[in-house]
Motif scaffolding. Structure first.
Motif, PDB file in Angstrom:
ATOM      1  N   GLU A  51      -2.422  15.045 -10.500  1.00 37.67           N
ATOM      2  CA  GLU A  51      -1.904  15.210  -9.144  1.00 37.67           C
ATOM      3  C   GLU A  51      -2.741  14.411  -8.147  1.00 37.67           C
ATOM      4  N   GLY A  52      -2.096  14.013  -7.068  1.00 44.66           N
ATOM      5  CA  GLY A  52      -2.802  13.280  -6.015  1.00 44.66           C
ATOM      6  C   GLY A  52      -2.805  11.773  -6.175  1.00 44.66           C
ATOM      7  N   VAL A  53      -1.986  11.237  -7.101  1.00 46.73           N
ATOM      8  CA  VAL A  53      -1.944   9.787  -7.298  1.00 46.73           C
ATOM      9  C   VAL A  53      -1.508   9.080  -6.014  1.00 46.73           C
ATOM     10  N   GLU A  54      -0.530   9.653  -5.301  1.00 47.34           N
ATOM     11  CA  GLU A  54      -0.044   9.001  -4.074  1.00 47.34           C
ATOM     12  C   GLU A  54      -1.147   8.894  -3.033  1.00 47.34           C
ATOM     13  N   HIS A  55      -2.031   9.889  -2.978  1.00 48.23           N
ATOM     14  CA  HIS A  55      -3.143   9.827  -2.038  1.00 48.23           C
ATOM     15  C   HIS A  55      -4.193   8.806  -2.507  1.00 48.23           C
ATOM     16  N   LEU A  56      -4.388   8.691  -3.825  1.00 49.90           N
ATOM     17  CA  LEU A  56      -5.316   7.696  -4.354  1.00 49.90           C
ATOM     18  C   LEU A  56      -4.838   6.279  -4.023  1.00 49.90           C
ATOM     19  N   VAL A  57      -3.544   6.039  -4.168  1.00 51.59           N
ATOM     20  CA  VAL A  57      -2.989   4.716  -3.834  1.00 51.59           C
ATOM     21  C   VAL A  57      -3.221   4.420  -2.354  1.00 51.59           C
ATOM     22  N   THR A  58      -3.011   5.415  -1.507  1.00 57.91           N
ATOM     23  CA  THR A  58      -3.236   5.222  -0.069  1.00 57.91           C
ATOM     24  C   THR A  58      -4.693   4.879   0.221  1.00 57.91           C
ATOM     25  N   VAL A  59      -5.625   5.554  -0.475  1.00 58.23           N
ATOM     26  CA  VAL A  59      -7.045   5.260  -0.296  1.00 58.23           C
ATOM     27  C   VAL A  59      -7.358   3.837  -0.765  1.00 58.23           C
ATOM     28  N   MET A  60      -6.745   3.397  -1.883  1.00 60.66           N
ATOM     29  CA  MET A  60      -6.977   2.039  -2.379  1.00 60.66           C
ATOM     30  C   MET A  60      -6.481   0.987  -1.387  1.00 60.66           C
ATOM     31  N   LEU A  61      -5.488   1.340  -0.578  1.00 56.31           N
ATOM     32  CA  LEU A  61      -4.999   0.410   0.436  1.00 56.31           C
ATOM     33  C   LEU A  61      -6.043   0.202   1.524  1.00 56.31           C
ATOM     34  N   VAL A  62      -6.718   1.259   1.938  1.00 57.90           N
ATOM     35  CA  VAL A  62      -7.622   1.157   3.087  1.00 57.90           C
ATOM     36  C   VAL A  62      -9.073   0.897   2.697  1.00 57.90           C
ATOM     37  N   LEU A  63      -9.453   1.186   1.445  1.00 59.66           N
ATOM     38  CA  LEU A  63     -10.859   1.069   1.044  1.00 59.66           C
ATOM     39  C   LEU A  63     -11.428  -0.341   1.218  1.00 59.66           C
ATOM     40  N   PRO A  64     -10.713  -1.414   0.833  1.00 63.97           N
ATOM     41  CA  PRO A  64     -11.283  -2.760   1.037  1.00 63.97           C
ATOM     42  C   PRO A  64     -11.577  -3.079   2.499  1.00 63.97           C
ATOM     43  N   TYR A  65     -10.752  -2.554   3.407  1.00 68.18           N
ATOM     44  CA  TYR A  65     -10.990  -2.795   4.830  1.00 68.18           C
ATOM     45  C   TYR A  65     -12.312  -2.179   5.270  1.00 68.18           C
ATOM     46  N   ILE A  66     -12.726  -1.111   4.576  1.00 73.32           N
ATOM     47  CA  ILE A  66     -13.988  -0.459   4.918  1.00 73.32           C
ATOM     48  C   ILE A  66     -15.162  -1.163   4.238  1.00 73.32           C
ATOM     49  N   ILE A  67     -15.015  -1.408   2.929  1.00 72.92           N
ATOM     50  CA  ILE A  67     -16.119  -2.006   2.163  1.00 72.92           C
ATOM     51  C   ILE A  67     -16.446  -3.407   2.663  1.00 72.92           C
ATOM     52  N   ILE A 112      -3.353   0.293 -10.331  1.00 74.95           N
ATOM     53  CA  ILE A 112      -3.941   0.695  -9.051  1.00 74.95           C
ATOM     54  C   ILE A 112      -5.143  -0.200  -8.725  1.00 74.95           C
ATOM     55  N   GLY A 113      -5.892  -0.605  -9.771  1.00 74.27           N
ATOM     56  CA  GLY A 113      -6.972  -1.571  -9.568  1.00 74.27           C
ATOM     57  C   GLY A 113      -6.445  -2.905  -9.054  1.00 74.27           C
ATOM     58  N   GLY A 114      -5.304  -3.354  -9.603  1.00 81.92           N
ATOM     59  CA  GLY A 114      -4.675  -4.572  -9.104  1.00 81.92           C
ATOM     60  C   GLY A 114      -4.254  -4.427  -7.647  1.00 81.92           C
ATOM     61  N   PHE A 115      -3.781  -3.241  -7.301  1.00 77.08           N
ATOM     62  CA  PHE A 115      -3.402  -2.986  -5.912  1.00 77.08           C
ATOM     63  C   PHE A 115      -4.622  -3.045  -5.005  1.00 77.08           C
ATOM     64  N   PHE A 116      -5.786  -2.632  -5.511  1.00 73.38           N
ATOM     65  CA  PHE A 116      -7.020  -2.746  -4.744  1.00 73.38           C
ATOM     66  C   PHE A 116      -7.303  -4.218  -4.415  1.00 73.38           C
ATOM     67  N   LEU A 117      -7.052  -5.117  -5.366  1.00 76.88           N
ATOM     68  CA  LEU A 117      -7.245  -6.551  -5.120  1.00 76.88           C
ATOM     69  C   LEU A 117      -6.251  -7.068  -4.073  1.00 76.88           C
ATOM     70  N   ILE A 118      -5.007  -6.592  -4.153  1.00 74.37           N
ATOM     71  CA  ILE A 118      -3.998  -6.978  -3.153  1.00 74.37           C
ATOM     72  C   ILE A 118      -4.448  -6.524  -1.767  1.00 74.37           C
ATOM     73  N   SER A 119      -4.976  -5.315  -1.690  1.00 76.35           N
ATOM     74  CA  SER A 119      -5.456  -4.789  -0.408  1.00 76.35           C
ATOM     75  C   SER A 119      -6.675  -5.561   0.086  1.00 76.35           C
ATOM     76  N   THR A 120      -7.539  -5.991  -0.841  1.00 73.27           N
ATOM     77  CA  THR A 120      -8.699  -6.802  -0.467  1.00 73.27           C
ATOM     78  C   THR A 120      -8.251  -8.115   0.165  1.00 73.27           C
ATOM     79  N   GLN A 121      -7.238  -8.732  -0.439  1.00 74.72           N
ATOM     80  CA  GLN A 121      -6.681  -9.969   0.129  1.00 74.72           C
ATOM     81  C   GLN A 121      -6.168  -9.715   1.545  1.00 74.72           C
ATOM     82  N   ALA A 122      -5.466  -8.601   1.735  1.00 79.32           N
ATOM     83  CA  ALA A 122      -4.930  -8.274   3.068  1.00 79.32           C
ATOM     84  C   ALA A 122      -6.060  -8.021   4.062  1.00 79.32           C
ATOM     85  N   ALA A 123      -7.153  -7.424   3.599  1.00 83.03           N
ATOM     86  CA  ALA A 123      -8.289  -7.148   4.487  1.00 83.03           C
ATOM     87  C   ALA A 123      -8.919  -8.442   4.991  1.00 83.03           C
TER      88      ALA A 123
END
Length: 585
Positions: A51-67, A112-123
């Protein structure tokens, strides 16, 4: 003057290419996000994911912007922003391809790791994409450009979530397998990523801003970057306001997904139900963005922020009372979305306009850091409310209370701008005001306006005609009246004592040296005959000592007003014509 105050040759063509490129990129990021979220819901329903996968995906979207926030800002300030836009466009292709490989391997964690890379590119794209706008179009039309940029990116975000979800549902209905249902949408995302690369190369090359080399200390300088944002009260409040908007939007999106899951038990139809509800927010944001952009087409209109906050608050509290998936709930999503867009546009425009060119990337990146810290905070809040079995209506009420607090802060700091926005809208609706010579008022610095004085309403006509905010010189004897005193406090009038002319001159000179537009009626009183009466001395000395330009102003057509002495004192008169014509030159 900042060289980017004026548009560059070909700047608007580049701007529209930038808009198209960011639409493609934002669409892709959010199509991938929603597909992974509903895939996670499908797997959870079958006990194949926690449970909570949808929230994990949301966190992966914003985490690169923070890191990577400081590094993103450094790259935008160090290299040509047009080059960063091109590099990051190529990176999205690589990241999407890796995510497709993970889905073929039927490994949600790797996807989800690949999505983290996509989010990093967007950041890395974000500071350059936003920061380059002023370099392309200049300051004067920045409010309009910001409205277009923010409106289209929000629409692209929502379109990606809606279309991506529908794609997944359509494929799931045909194939019956969640992983297989994601393949076709992802291949289309890869094609769109290729198109965005071509659009990125249509953005005119921009200047580099050589600066400090990258170091690990720089990469971890999050607090320093936030200090850069917080050095200015204006930038700090705008940054916090923008951050609240993105946290608010993410929270509402997660509630809408929860509604869709509750209606379909996380199975086939969940994404379609989400899209049906979320489309209403898209419509609202489109209306709000277009409206705010049109109102801001000549300058940044800060009065829109409290107006948008009011609409957000009313819409959110109304959502707390609506039955799930009802027509009323859909209408309130439109209203809340429109309010959010109106709230966002002027705040984001200030973040683009106020910083110097060589620090703009850092400020925007710090703002992005705030946005995503807010996103994580709201995600954690919604996670706790959802799995704490808190009713959906109460969840809307919680975010409504937060929005109410933001509205109060807006009015604390922007009450004048809000009243001016509404008041001028009323004045321009009632009166037909013909303005000439407005370019004679400098865009910056102190200016002394010297108009004739025919009616009690002259201040309103001048305010409606002047492109800058005016501070009126007022005799302090009038502020004994409570309502007049409140008016002077809100509009920061320059209050003087006529029986102490030296002090009056000093106070007026101070206001001019601070860079304000100050209006002084040199007649000292309203004419009783409709003609110009003897001018009082002193304004020449004020202008000379303040070292600022004098701008004579003539208000014509107001002698027949009900606010003049044409038919004696008092306002109980019948207008000669509707709408009454006025001319300000």
């Amino acid at each position: 003057m900042d060289a980017t105050d004026q548009p560059t040759p070909g700047g608007w063509r580049s701007f529209w290419a930038l808009v198209a490129m960011q639409i493609a990129q934002a669409f892709n990021v959010n199509a991938v996000k929603i597909i992974l979220m509903v895939l996670g819901a499908w797997l959870i329903e079958r006990k194949m994911a926690p449970e909570g996968v949808e929230h994990l995906v949301t966190v992966m979207l914003v985490l690169p912007y923070i890191i990577f926030a400081p590094t993103c800002g450094w790259a935008s300030d160090r290299f040509a922003k047009s080059s960063v836009i091109q590099w990051t466009s190529w990176l999205q292709i690589v990241a999407v391809a890796l995510t497709i490989w993970a889905l073929h391997a039927r490994h949600l964690g790797l996807a989800i790791g690949g999505f983290f890379l996509i989010s990093t590119q967007a950041a890395f794209l974000s500071p350059s994409k936003v920061g380059v706008v002023k370099e392309l179009v200049g300051s004067k039309r920045l409010g309009f450009a910001s409205g277009v940029l923010e409106g289209t990116v929000i629409l692209a975000i929502l379109a990606g979530q809606i279309i991506g979800g529908n794609w997944f549902d359509a494929q799931l209905k045909i194939l019956g397998d969640g992983y297989s249902a994601s393949f076709v949408p992802f291949y289309w995302v890869l094609v769109i990523a290729g198109v965005s690369v071509g659009l990125a190369y249509l953005v005119r090359p921009t200047a580099m801003h050589p600066g400090v080399p990258w170091t690990f200390k720089l990469a971890t300088s999050h607090v320093r970057d936030l200090k850069e944002l917080f050095t200015s009260q204006q930038l700090k409040l705008c940054g916090l306001g923008v951050a609240f908007f993105w946290g608010f939007g993410g929270f509402i999106a997660l509630i809408v997904l929860q509604i869709a899951e509750s209606l379909n038990h996380g199975d086939e139809g969940t994404a379609t139900a989400f899209a049906k509800l979320w489309t209403r927010a898209v419509v609202g944001i489109a209306i709000g963005s277009v409206g705010a952009g049109l109102i801001s087409r000549k300058k940044i209109e800060m009065g829109l922020a409290p107006l948008g906050a009011i609409v957000m608050t009313l819409g959110t509290f109304a959502l707390a009372l609506c039955p799930l998936s009802s027509v009323l709930q859909m209408i309130m999503l439109v209203i809340a979305g429109a309010g959010g867009a109106v709230f966002l546009v002027p705040l984001q425009a200030i973040l683009q306009d106020a910083p110097e060119a060589d620090r703009r990337g850092t400020v925007i990146s710090a703002s992005g850091l705030l946005n995503n810290l807010s996103g994580i905070a709201f995600t954690v809040l919604q996670f706790g409310l959802k799995y704490g079995k808190v009713p959906i209506g109460f969840q809307f009420a919680v975010v409504g209370l937060l929005t109410l607090a933001v509205t109060w802060i807006c009015f604390k700091h922007l009450a004048v701008d809000f009243i001016r926005l509404i008041g001028l809208a009323v004045i321009r609706t009632i009166y037909r005001i013909d303005v000439s010579g407005a370019p004679n008022i400098p865009e910056k610095g102190g200016v002394l306006l010297l108009p004739n004085h025919v009616t009690f309403a002259d201040a309103f006509y001048l305010t409606a005609a002047c492109p800058r905010r005016i501070r009126f010189v007022m005799d302090e004897t009038f502020i004994a009246n409570f309502w007049v005193r409140r008016f002077t406090e809100i509009f920061h009038t320059v209050n003087i004592a006529r029986d102490n002319p030296r002090e009056a001159i000093r106070i007026t000179i101070e206001a001019l040296k601070e860079g304000h537009v100050v209006c002084l009626f040199p007649e000292g009183q309203i004419t009783r005959t409709g003609t110009l009466i003897t001018l009082e001395r002193g304004f020449e000395l004020i202008a000379k000592r303040a070292n600022c330009p004098l701008v004579p102003v003539w208000v014509d057509g107001s002698w027949e007003s009900i606010f003049s002495y044409e038919r004696g004192p008092g306002f109980c008169k019948k207008p000669y014509r509707l709408p009454p014509p006025r001319s300000v030159a």
